[in-house]
Design a protein around this motif. Structure first.
Motif, PDB file in Angstrom:
ATOM      1  N   TYR A   5      -7.451   9.733  -4.132  1.00 63.36           N
ATOM      2  CA  TYR A   5      -8.115   9.391  -2.890  1.00 63.36           C
ATOM      3  C   TYR A   5      -9.617   9.356  -3.068  1.00 63.36           C
ATOM      4  CZ  TYR A   5      -3.730  10.146  -0.493  1.00 63.36           C
ATOM      5  OH  TYR A   5      -2.435  10.061  -0.078  1.00 63.36           O
ATOM      6  N   SER A   6     -10.229   8.314  -2.528  1.00 62.30           N
ATOM      7  CA  SER A   6     -11.678   8.238  -2.530  1.00 62.30           C
ATOM      8  C   SER A   6     -12.212   8.909  -1.266  1.00 62.30           C
ATOM      9  CB  SER A   6     -12.132   6.775  -2.587  1.00 62.30           C
ATOM     10  OG  SER A   6     -11.676   6.086  -1.437  1.00 62.30           O
ATOM     11  N   TYR A   7     -13.495   8.979  -1.186  1.00 64.76           N
ATOM     12  CA  TYR A   7     -14.160   9.602  -0.049  1.00 64.76           C
ATOM     13  C   TYR A   7     -13.699   8.952   1.253  1.00 64.76           C
ATOM     14  CZ  TYR A   7     -17.967  11.366   2.823  1.00 64.76           C
ATOM     15  OH  TYR A   7     -18.697  11.980   3.798  1.00 64.76           O
ATOM     16  N   LEU A  34      -8.556   9.803   3.346  1.00 63.85           N
ATOM     17  CA  LEU A  34      -7.587  10.537   4.156  1.00 63.85           C
ATOM     18  C   LEU A  34      -7.810  10.352   5.657  1.00 63.85           C
ATOM     19  CD1 LEU A  34      -7.332  13.814   2.064  1.00 63.85           C
ATOM     20  CD2 LEU A  34      -5.700  11.929   2.170  1.00 63.85           C
ATOM     21  N   LYS A  35      -8.942   9.795   6.039  1.00 64.89           N
ATOM     22  CA  LYS A  35      -9.205   9.534   7.452  1.00 64.89           C
ATOM     23  C   LYS A  35      -8.590   8.212   7.914  1.00 64.89           C
ATOM     24  CE  LYS A  35     -13.550  12.078   7.506  1.00 64.89           C
ATOM     25  NZ  LYS A  35     -14.999  11.971   7.668  1.00 64.89           N
ATOM     26  N   LYS A  36      -8.074   7.423   6.981  1.00 68.26           N
ATOM     27  CA  LYS A  36      -7.480   6.136   7.330  1.00 68.26           C
ATOM     28  C   LYS A  36      -6.088   6.342   7.909  1.00 68.26           C
ATOM     29  CE  LYS A  36      -9.942   3.193   4.096  1.00 68.26           C
ATOM     30  NZ  LYS A  36      -9.801   2.206   3.020  1.00 68.26           N
ATOM     31  N   ASP A  37      -5.706   5.409   8.772  1.00 66.24           N
ATOM     32  CA  ASP A  37      -4.372   5.436   9.348  1.00 66.24           C
ATOM     33  C   ASP A  37      -3.767   4.030   9.281  1.00 66.24           C
ATOM     34  OD1 ASP A  37      -5.679   4.022  11.338  1.00 66.24           O
ATOM     35  OD2 ASP A  37      -5.533   5.619  12.830  1.00 66.24           O
ATOM     36  N   ARG A  38      -2.658   3.857   9.946  1.00 63.34           N
ATOM     37  CA  ARG A  38      -1.948   2.573   9.915  1.00 63.34           C
ATOM     38  C   ARG A  38      -2.850   1.426  10.361  1.00 63.34           C
ATOM     39  NH1 ARG A  38       1.404  -1.026  12.549  1.00 63.34           N
ATOM     40  NH2 ARG A  38       3.385  -1.461  11.498  1.00 63.34           N
ATOM     41  N   GLN A  39      -3.694   1.654  11.364  1.00 65.37           N
ATOM     42  CA  GLN A  39      -4.584   0.602  11.864  1.00 65.37           C
ATOM     43  C   GLN A  39      -5.560   0.132  10.787  1.00 65.37           C
ATOM     44  OE1 GLN A  39      -2.776  -0.491  14.628  1.00 65.37           O
ATOM     45  NE2 GLN A  39      -4.805  -1.283  14.937  1.00 65.37           N
ATOM     46  N   ILE A  81       0.888  -1.159   0.000  1.00 69.03           N
ATOM     47  CA  ILE A  81       0.000   0.000   0.000  1.00 69.03           C
ATOM     48  C   ILE A  81       0.927   1.210   0.000  1.00 69.03           C
ATOM     49  CG2 ILE A  81      -1.787   1.277   1.210  1.00 69.03           C
ATOM     50  CD1 ILE A  81      -2.623  -1.381   2.527  1.00 69.03           C
ATOM     51  N   ILE A  82       0.901   1.980  -1.081  1.00 67.25           N
ATOM     52  CA  ILE A  82       1.786   3.132  -1.233  1.00 67.25           C
ATOM     53  C   ILE A  82       0.916   4.381  -1.282  1.00 67.25           C
ATOM     54  CG2 ILE A  82       3.554   4.236  -2.650  1.00 67.25           C
ATOM     55  CD1 ILE A  82       4.219   1.398  -3.727  1.00 67.25           C
ATOM     56  N   ILE A  83       1.137   5.265  -0.311  1.00 70.31           N
ATOM     57  CA  ILE A  83       0.314   6.452  -0.152  1.00 70.31           C
ATOM     58  C   ILE A  83       1.171   7.671  -0.453  1.00 70.31           C
ATOM     59  CG2 ILE A  83      -1.137   7.738   1.441  1.00 70.31           C
ATOM     60  CD1 ILE A  83      -1.020   4.936   3.078  1.00 70.31           C
ATOM     61  N   SER A  84       0.793   8.438  -1.474  1.00 72.24           N
ATOM     62  CA  SER A  84       1.527   9.657  -1.818  1.00 72.24           C
ATOM     63  C   SER A  84       0.646  10.864  -1.507  1.00 72.24           C
ATOM     64  CB  SER A  84       1.946   9.641  -3.288  1.00 72.24           C
ATOM     65  OG  SER A  84       0.821   9.767  -4.112  1.00 72.24           O
ATOM     66  N   ALA A  85       1.080  12.024  -1.923  1.00 78.04           N
ATOM     67  CA  ALA A  85       0.361  13.259  -1.605  1.00 78.04           C
ATOM     68  C   ALA A  85      -1.056  13.290  -2.168  1.00 78.04           C
ATOM     69  CB  ALA A  85       1.152  14.464  -2.118  1.00 78.04           C
ATOM     70  N   ASN A  86      -1.273  12.680  -3.335  1.00 76.11           N
ATOM     71  CA  ASN A  86      -2.606  12.773  -3.933  1.00 76.11           C
ATOM     72  C   ASN A  86      -3.145  11.465  -4.492  1.00 76.11           C
ATOM     73  OD1 ASN A  86      -0.922  12.556  -6.063  1.00 76.11           O
ATOM     74  ND2 ASN A  86      -1.416  14.510  -6.993  1.00 76.11           N
ATOM     75  N   SER A  87      -2.445  10.349  -4.266  1.00 75.07           N
ATOM     76  CA  SER A  87      -2.951   9.075  -4.777  1.00 75.07           C
ATOM     77  C   SER A  87      -2.501   7.923  -3.885  1.00 75.07           C
ATOM     78  CB  SER A  87      -2.489   8.840  -6.219  1.00 75.07           C
ATOM     79  OG  SER A  87      -1.095   8.706  -6.271  1.00 75.07           O
ATOM     80  N   ILE A  88      -3.112   6.773  -4.112  1.00 77.61           N
ATOM     81  CA  ILE A  88      -2.794   5.578  -3.348  1.00 77.61           C
ATOM     82  C   ILE A  88      -2.716   4.402  -4.306  1.00 77.61           C
ATOM     83  CG2 ILE A  88      -5.228   5.162  -2.790  1.00 77.61           C
ATOM     84  CD1 ILE A  88      -4.193   4.136  -0.027  1.00 77.61           C
ATOM     85  N   LEU A  89      -1.730   3.539  -4.089  1.00 81.24           N
ATOM     86  CA  LEU A  89      -1.560   2.344  -4.911  1.00 81.24           C
ATOM     87  C   LEU A  89      -1.655   1.135  -3.993  1.00 81.24           C
ATOM     88  CD1 LEU A  89       0.519   1.441  -7.831  1.00 81.24           C
ATOM     89  CD2 LEU A  89       1.076   0.190  -5.764  1.00 81.24           C
ATOM     90  N   ARG A  90      -2.404   0.128  -4.429  1.00 78.09           N
ATOM     91  CA  ARG A  90      -2.524  -1.118  -3.683  1.00 78.09           C
ATOM     92  C   ARG A  90      -2.214  -2.259  -4.638  1.00 78.09           C
ATOM     93  NH1 ARG A  90      -7.015   2.017  -1.760  1.00 78.09           N
ATOM     94  NH2 ARG A  90      -7.044   2.140   0.511  1.00 78.09           N
ATOM     95  N   GLY A  91      -1.504  -3.283  -4.132  1.00 82.28           N
ATOM     96  CA  GLY A  91      -1.302  -4.478  -4.956  1.00 82.28           C
ATOM     97  C   GLY A  91       0.122  -4.968  -4.989  1.00 82.28           C
ATOM     98  N   HIS A  92       0.415  -5.676  -6.068  1.00 85.35           N
ATOM     99  CA  HIS A  92       1.722  -6.272  -6.355  1.00 85.35           C
ATOM    100  C   HIS A  92       2.145  -7.318  -5.328  1.00 85.35           C
ATOM    101  CE1 HIS A  92       2.375  -3.823  -9.818  1.00 85.35           C
ATOM    102  NE2 HIS A  92       2.280  -2.711  -9.128  1.00 85.35           N
TER     103      HIS A  92
END
Length: 170
Positions: free
Chosen positions: A127-129, A132-137, A54-65
């Motif tokens: 980012y979807s709705y 940005l409220k998500k955290d490590r947990q 899970i790679i989180i950048s300033a304006n997007s998120i990538l999941r997978g691989h």
């Protein structure tokens, strides 16, 4: 003459120090882009998954691989005609939601589960709705449900809890 040179060098050094301080304190610190990388792994009864990212950048998120490993006899699924991977995370409201899915089916031939194990695929999005409220947990709560049929057409399903094995912030 030596005193003049030392005095001029001192003035230049102090002047450079002052200008450097002014320059670096005025640089917009928000321009530094922070990227978070979470690497997750999980073990199940018939399947293991490693290096799901899970790679989180300033304006997007990538999941997978991620990489899947089938722990049973590979000949049991070499002629499978269906599989589905579904990754879920707990959203900020405490409910599981699907964040990524990959599905394949065929008629008259196998879907080649075994050749597709080295990469679960990936999805990159803005980012979807409430993202940005998500955290490590929230990311620590990721689950993979894999559904497949064997050579006889019998449908199987297994849910695997993933855990964060490695964090990195760049």
């Amino acid at each position: 003459m030596k005193k003049t040179i030392v005095l001029l060098l001192g003035i230049i050094v102090i002047s450079n120090g002052i200008w450097s301080y002014i320059y670096f304190s005025s640089v917009d610190k928000s321009s530094n882009i922070e990227v978070q990388v979470h690497t997750l792994n999980g073990k199940g009864e018939m399947w293991d998954i490693t290096d799901y990212k899970i790679i989180i950048s300033a304006n997007s998120i990538l999941r997978g691989h991620g990489n899947l490993t089938y722990k049973g006899d590979p000949t049991d699924i070499e002629n499978s005609t269906y599989y589905k991977l579904e990754f879920k995370e707990i959203n900020p409201f405490g409910e599981y939601e699907t964040v990524y899915a990959n599905e394949a089916s065929s008629k008259g031939g196998p879907v080649s589960i075994l050749t597709n194990l080295n990469d679960t695929g990936s999805i990159k999005s803005e980012y979807s709705y409430d993202e940005l409220k998500k955290d490590r947990q929230n990311y620590q709560s990721t689950t993979l449900t894999i559904t497949w049929n064997d050579n006889e057409g019998e449908l199987h399903s297994e849910a695997i809890n993933l855990s964060i094995d490695n964090d990195m912030t760049i």
